[in-house]
Design an enzyme around this catalytic site. Structure first.
Site, short mmCIF file in Angstrom:
data_model
loop_
_atom_site.label_atom_id
_atom_site.label_comp_id
_atom_site.label_asym_id
_atom_site.label_seq_id
_atom_site.Cartn_x
_atom_site.Cartn_y
_atom_site.Cartn_z
N GLY A 1 0.81 -1.22 0.00
CA GLY A 1 0.00 0.00 0.00
C GLY A 1 0.84 1.26 0.00
O GLY A 1 2.04 1.24 -0.31
N CYS A 2 0.21 2.35 0.41
CA CYS A 2 0.77 3.69 0.18
C CYS A 2 2.00 4.04 1.02
O CYS A 2 2.67 5.02 0.72
CB CYS A 2 -0.32 4.74 0.41
N PHE A 3 2.29 3.28 2.08
CA PHE A 3 3.48 3.62 2.87
C PHE A 3 4.76 3.04 2.29
O PHE A 3 5.86 3.34 2.72
CB PHE A 3 3.32 3.14 4.33
N PHE B 1 2.66 6.87 4.44
CA PHE B 1 1.48 6.56 5.25
C PHE B 1 0.61 5.57 4.50
O PHE B 1 0.40 5.73 3.30
CB PHE B 1 0.62 7.82 5.49
#
Length: 388
Positions: A163-165, A372
């Site tokens: 994911g985005c982190f 994050f």
């Protein structure tokens, strides 16, 4: 007869891990955010949902995004109507696209990074490949090794579904590899294609619409190694890294891969959770360096959305220009998940050199990179810029 200690010492690099080159790539299809709501509701046969369309328009207007790049164009979507529904079995169709396109886009970014690095690709010892777009065996790491013609003995690490982190995660892993393996040169690639998350609108899950308003496609690659040779050009040093799960954040961001593709759910006040905990992360990272003024460092923050950036700025009293590179990437590309922070790193060193600012980090010595994402997980990387 050598001791284990002598072997260990010989294996370790002397200096800190360094980013030596950066490359980025996007699909050719560019989508204008101002006209996207009309296109999106038309292509998903949802034009009768007029109230929802107005809501989506407001989301797009507030997104601070001007344009995004997407592999999915009108032609592909017309050939794959199941992808346009909100909840239709469509995983096979999505997988068929991303299994091919994710390594391909990654190759484009990697080729640029290798060219800038200026060394033969046979010197690449390790490969880290990261994507939240599709899963396969052998993975995208294997496909990229073949596409680039890397040595079969390259040591590969495949990171799926982070994911985005994960732009922070890959730098943390690359740092450990470079510093613990003398002479290692690590190719890091993040490649994201929204074909796995794209879906039509529904008024029962507005959080799904948030993703449709924000996500874009992109790939970024960096070369990381310690003890640069005279022919190599260091850009940033990776000085310190951390990963943490925020308290009381369980279920704040979830992604589930199923027959309908990858569905995202935003269940809690994500910007609030991040801004509430950001200072603790900064104190842990910068107290040893004697830094407590967060306007005195350069900033690279994953642009999950404008609200996250606004609340972090407000909480820390950051000057607006601190997030300039971050907001630029959000505006020009949208949220490309793991690839975003590497795009921002690229933007920052280019603008710093263009503007004659003295270092790759806007004329400053120290900086922070934040990722994050699901968990809620926060990655922190302390960067040191290089004099230019």
């Amino acid at each position: 007869m050598v001791s284990v200690e002598e072997i260990r010492n010989a294996q370790r690099a002397e200096g800190p891990a360094t980013v030596m080159a950066i490359g980025t790539a996007t699909p050719p299809n560019c989508v204008d955010q101002s006209t996207y709501p009309d296109y999106y509701f038309r292509i998903t046969n949802s034009e009768h949902m007029t109230e929802l369309k107005e809501k989506f328009k407001r989301m797009c207007d507030k997104s601070m995004i001007k344009k995004r790049y997407m592999y999915l164009n009108e032609e592909i979507l017309k050939e794959n109507p199941s992808v346009c529904a909100y909840m239709a079995p469509s995983l096979d169709a999505r997988q068929d696209m991303v299994v091919v396109e994710v390594p391909k886009l990654g190759k484009e970014a990697a080729t640029k990074a290798i060219k800038e690095w200026g060394q033969p690709k046979s010197k690449i010892t390790h490969l880290i490949f990261c994507t939240t777009s599709g899963v396969d065996m052998p993975g995208a790491d294997y496909q990229l090794t073949k596409l680039l013609g890397l040595r079969p003995s390259v040591k590969r690490y495949m990171m799926y579904q982070q994911g985005c982190f994960a732009g922070g995660t890959v730098l943390r892993l690359a740092k450990d590899l470079a510093e613990n393996n003398k002479g290692a040169r690590v190719l890091v690639v993040c490649s994201e294609i929204t074909a796995v998350t794209f879906r039509g609108p529904t008024d029962t899950h507005l959080d799904s619409l948030v993703g449709q308003a924000l996500f874009g496609d992109g790939a970024a690659a960096v070369i990381v190694g310690s003890d640069p040779l005279p022919v190599e050009k260091p850009l940033f040093q990776l000085v310190w890294t951390a990963q943490t799960i925020l308290p009381d954040s369980e279920g704040a961001i979830d992604g589930h891969l199923g027959e309908v593709g990858l569905t995202f759910h935003l269940l809690k006040d994500v910007p609030g959770l991040i801004s509430k905990n950001i200072e603790k992360a900064l104190v842990e990272a910068f107290q040893p360096l004697g830094i407590s003024d967060y306007n005195s460092i350069f900033w690279i923050a994953h642009p999950g959305g404008p609200a996250i950036l606004d609340q972090v700025e407000a909480k820390l009293g950051l000057k607006p220009e601190k997030m300039e590179a971050t907001r630029h990437v959000l505006s020009e590309y949208g949220n490309m998940s793991s690839a975003c922070v590497l795009f921002i790193l690229d933007q920052m060193r280019k603008k710093s050199i263009e503007n004659g600012l003295g270092t790759t980090g806007e004329g400053l010595d120290w900086g922070v990179l934040f990722g994050f994402g699901p968990g809620l997980t926060v990655e922190t990387v302390v960067l040191r810029s290089v004099t230019v």
